[in-house]
Design a protein around this motif. Sequence first.
Motif, PDB file in Angstrom:
ATOM      1  N   SER A  52     -63.457   2.360  -7.486  1.00 33.94           N
ATOM      2  CA  SER A  52     -62.602   2.134  -6.322  1.00 33.94           C
ATOM      3  C   SER A  52     -62.473   3.389  -5.469  1.00 33.94           C
ATOM      4  N   GLU A  53     -61.892   3.192  -4.301  1.00 34.76           N
ATOM      5  CA  GLU A  53     -61.657   4.282  -3.355  1.00 34.76           C
ATOM      6  C   GLU A  53     -60.150   4.377  -3.140  1.00 34.76           C
ATOM      7  N   LYS A  54     -59.642   5.604  -3.058  1.00 30.27           N
ATOM      8  CA  LYS A  54     -58.189   5.789  -2.944  1.00 30.27           C
ATOM      9  C   LYS A  54     -57.835   6.403  -1.590  1.00 30.27           C
ATOM     10  N   PHE A  55     -56.884   5.801  -0.893  1.00 30.27           N
ATOM     11  CA  PHE A  55     -56.370   6.351   0.367  1.00 30.27           C
ATOM     12  C   PHE A  55     -54.988   6.935   0.105  1.00 30.27           C
ATOM     13  N   GLU A  56     -54.852   8.257   0.277  1.00 35.44           N
ATOM     14  CA  GLU A  56     -53.563   8.932   0.037  1.00 35.44           C
ATOM     15  C   GLU A  56     -52.773   9.011   1.353  1.00 35.44           C
ATOM     16  N   ARG A  60     -61.231   0.990   7.585  1.00 38.16           N
ATOM     17  CA  ARG A  60     -60.730   2.212   6.924  1.00 38.16           C
ATOM     18  C   ARG A  60     -59.462   2.742   7.590  1.00 38.16           C
ATOM     19  N   LEU A  61     -59.382   2.574   8.897  1.00 43.64           N
ATOM     20  CA  LEU A  61     -58.176   3.026   9.604  1.00 43.64           C
ATOM     21  C   LEU A  61     -56.957   2.240   9.115  1.00 43.64           C
ATOM     22  N   LEU A  62     -57.148   0.925   8.940  1.00 42.86           N
ATOM     23  CA  LEU A  62     -56.057   0.073   8.441  1.00 42.86           C
ATOM     24  C   LEU A  62     -55.595   0.545   7.061  1.00 42.86           C
ATOM     25  N   MET A  63     -56.543   0.855   6.187  1.00 36.79           N
ATOM     26  CA  MET A  63     -56.207   1.287   4.825  1.00 36.79           C
ATOM     27  C   MET A  63     -55.435   2.618   4.845  1.00 36.79           C
ATOM     28  N   GLN A  64     -55.858   3.537   5.712  1.00 42.95           N
ATOM     29  CA  GLN A  64     -55.155   4.817   5.833  1.00 42.95           C
ATOM     30  C   GLN A  64     -53.745   4.613   6.398  1.00 42.95           C
ATOM     31  N   LEU A  65     -53.658   3.770   7.421  1.00 39.65           N
ATOM     32  CA  LEU A  65     -52.349   3.441   8.007  1.00 39.65           C
ATOM     33  C   LEU A  65     -51.423   2.840   6.963  1.00 39.65           C
ATOM     34  N   GLN A  66     -52.004   1.965   6.123  1.00 39.07           N
ATOM     35  CA  GLN A  66     -51.190   1.308   5.091  1.00 39.07           C
ATOM     36  C   GLN A  66     -50.622   2.330   4.111  1.00 39.07           C
ATOM     37  N   ALA A  67     -51.449   3.280   3.695  1.00 37.78           N
ATOM     38  CA  ALA A  67     -50.966   4.334   2.790  1.00 37.78           C
ATOM     39  C   ALA A  67     -49.873   5.151   3.481  1.00 37.78           C
ATOM     40  N   ASP A  68     -50.047   5.479   4.768  1.00 35.10           N
ATOM     41  CA  ASP A  68     -49.069   6.273   5.519  1.00 35.10           C
ATOM     42  C   ASP A  68     -47.733   5.544   5.642  1.00 35.10           C
ATOM     43  N   ILE A  69     -47.798   4.224   5.913  1.00 32.63           N
ATOM     44  CA  ILE A  69     -46.567   3.461   6.148  1.00 32.63           C
ATOM     45  C   ILE A  69     -45.842   3.144   4.834  1.00 32.63           C
ATOM     46  N   LEU A  70     -46.602   3.017   3.725  1.00 31.44           N
ATOM     47  CA  LEU A  70     -45.970   2.746   2.423  1.00 31.44           C
ATOM     48  C   LEU A  70     -45.541   4.026   1.709  1.00 31.44           C
ATOM     49  N   CYS A  71     -46.149   5.156   2.118  1.00 34.70           N
ATOM     50  CA  CYS A  71     -45.911   6.443   1.442  1.00 34.70           C
ATOM     51  C   CYS A  71     -46.358   6.427  -0.028  1.00 34.70           C
ATOM     52  N   SER A 108     -37.336  -5.935  -8.584  1.00 34.35           N
ATOM     53  CA  SER A 108     -37.721  -5.540  -9.942  1.00 34.35           C
ATOM     54  C   SER A 108     -37.014  -4.270 -10.381  1.00 34.35           C
ATOM     55  N   GLY A 109     -36.467  -3.525  -9.405  1.00 32.57           N
ATOM     56  CA  GLY A 109     -35.813  -2.271  -9.762  1.00 32.57           C
ATOM     57  C   GLY A 109     -36.804  -1.180 -10.148  1.00 32.57           C
ATOM     58  N   ILE A 110     -38.106  -1.489 -10.078  1.00 35.84           N
ATOM     59  CA  ILE A 110     -39.129  -0.476 -10.389  1.00 35.84           C
ATOM     60  C   ILE A 110     -40.022  -0.339  -9.159  1.00 35.84           C
ATOM     61  N   ASN A 111     -40.151   0.881  -8.643  1.00 36.06           N
ATOM     62  CA  ASN A 111     -40.988   1.074  -7.466  1.00 36.06           C
ATOM     63  C   ASN A 111     -42.459   1.115  -7.845  1.00 36.06           C
ATOM     64  N   LEU A 112     -43.252   0.410  -7.069  1.00 40.55           N
ATOM     65  CA  LEU A 112     -44.699   0.419  -7.287  1.00 40.55           C
ATOM     66  C   LEU A 112     -45.230   1.806  -6.936  1.00 40.55           C
ATOM     67  N   SER A 113     -46.099   2.352  -7.801  1.00 40.46           N
ATOM     68  CA  SER A 113     -46.561   3.722  -7.561  1.00 40.46           C
ATOM     69  C   SER A 113     -47.863   3.749  -6.755  1.00 40.46           C
ATOM     70  N   GLN A 114     -48.598   2.606  -6.749  1.00 41.18           N
ATOM     71  CA  GLN A 114     -49.781   2.504  -5.888  1.00 41.18           C
ATOM     72  C   GLN A 114     -50.045   1.028  -5.628  1.00 41.18           C
ATOM     73  N   LEU A 115     -50.761   0.732  -4.560  1.00 35.74           N
ATOM     74  CA  LEU A 115     -51.038  -0.653  -4.219  1.00 35.74           C
ATOM     75  C   LEU A 115     -52.537  -0.924  -4.299  1.00 35.74           C
ATOM     76  N   GLN A 116     -52.907  -1.952  -5.075  1.00 33.02           N
ATOM     77  CA  GLN A 116     -54.317  -2.379  -5.142  1.00 33.02           C
ATOM     78  C   GLN A 116     -54.557  -3.399  -4.030  1.00 33.02           C
ATOM     79  N   VAL A 117     -55.643  -3.219  -3.288  1.00 35.39           N
ATOM     80  CA  VAL A 117     -55.878  -4.068  -2.119  1.00 35.39           C
ATOM     81  C   VAL A 117     -57.264  -4.713  -2.162  1.00 35.39           C
ATOM     82  N   ASP A 118     -57.392  -5.860  -1.470  1.00 32.97           N
ATOM     83  CA  ASP A 118     -58.691  -6.529  -1.329  1.00 32.97           C
ATOM     84  C   ASP A 118     -58.634  -7.438  -0.122  1.00 32.97           C
TER      85      ASP A 118
END
Length: 536
Positions: free
Chosen positions: A492-496, A440-451, A423-433
């Motif tokens: 929602s809850e946000k993992f940085e 919660r550890l998985l969600m934090q890891l996901q934020a860390d690995i995606l930056c 798309s040439g446009i970087n996603l600025s955040q990811l919505q998950v379900d």
Amino acid sequence: MNDTMPMAASSNRIMLGPLVAAIDQGTSSTRFLVFNAKTAELLSHHQVEIKQSFPKEGWVEEDPKEILQSVYECMDRTCEKLTQLNIDVSNIKAVGVTNQRETTLVWDKQTGEPLYNAIVWLDLRTQSTVERLINKTPGKNKNHLKDKTGLPISTYFSAVKLRWLMDNVEKVHEAVLSHRAMFGTVDSWLIWCLTGGKNGGVHCTDVTNASRTMLFNIHTMDWDPELCIYFDIPMGILPKVRSSSEIYGLMKSGPLTGVPISGCLGDQSAALVGQMCFKDGQAKNTYGTGCFLLKNVGTKPVMSDHGLLTTVAYKLGRDKPACYALEGSVAIAGAVVRWLKDNLGIIQTSTELEKLAADVGTSYGCYFVPAFSGLYAPYWEPSARGIICGLTQFTNRSHLAFAALEAVCFQTREILDAMNQDSGINLSQLQVDGGMTSNRLLMQLQADILCIPVVKPSMPETTALGAAMAAGAAEGVSVWSLNPEDLTEVTSEKFEPQINPEESELRYARWKKAVQRAMNWETIEPVNSGNGQKLA
């Protein structure tokens, strides 16, 4: 009215207004959920696990009758729970269906009996069928049908599973010849059975499920005669394609007899709707048995140059335009937890995995590529197999648990990278379900690995919510408004991200190295064992 009933309950009963239900038939379980159409609040639900059978290596099947029975059981139990809550079941105005996609069934229209087990989406038995099809395309190109279907020729999609059933199951072959066979994905099977089955059941599917068969043209929005000729599949056995939001038929039995079934979306499309990703560029990732990242690309299909699928996102009404999505599919996400539990026995429950992984907080250089069913996006490499590498004497089951969670996150990162490139446009955040987001550890890891931040709605049942929204908004039901100003704000809850990007990149690079090691493992050529004996 019982005198001992608190007044709140009786006044509550009047306040609720219209309700909408959803059947959420997933790979590992069936759920039935009831929502308030005005507030999107989940009022009650029931869940039943589904057995998977593995008759041979790479084969995955489920019993269509067990799937149907689980739906009835979930509906009955949920209606009982509502009655206990003093909620009138007659307030349910519509039912939506959402389902595991690509899973393939054939049944007899005269007897209503399935002619074989359902072949589940991640089944690999069609690998030789796929190779035969690719070999007959110009340039042996797996993307030969992509212009029409948005999909590569792969074991994943329904047409090759149907082809296998017609070639290998005598009962299916005979039923096709005598015009008694009906093909469908799980949504079609359920809608047909619930609207009367052999006594006038409606044989239909929606555009989102149809777009995953390889027989559907995503531009004309209908079955494609040339694709049917290519797979040698008679068009007469296919269900009628409808929009994702219209009345298909009425329930013919059970506590909801007479209620319209008026919404139908494949599970990943339903989650996109439930996450309110109605704008071009919005994306969500669902963590279920597999992992599915979908990005809304609007009313014109976008073809991927980086191994993603082009699929129909939704068509919310007969006269509404279809919207498309780019999708990255990962075969094994939650299934890796099931594998660690059932096959290795290193955990007893899925919640134990989070605790084990949290105890060490690192994989200590261990990388796990769970390519049990080959690799899906962005590689489409059916010959890959699962590997665990980087093991040392220090490695223990906690490191393995951590590596399994990281594997889910790395696979998502590969897809997100492909999506950003397309798309040439970087996603600025990811919505998950999805089920795994409770980790919660998985969600934090996901934020860390995606930056980038990962945003999780407090009501995780977005797949069922999407199906309920489509059903409630259908013409003739109209109890759920999909106007942007009427949609409920989702809490929602946000993992940085919490680690530095350099470390994230380093771990990702190691992961990619591990993926290369998993490639081309299962080749068709026999391997010589060195003592003159051939090993298949």
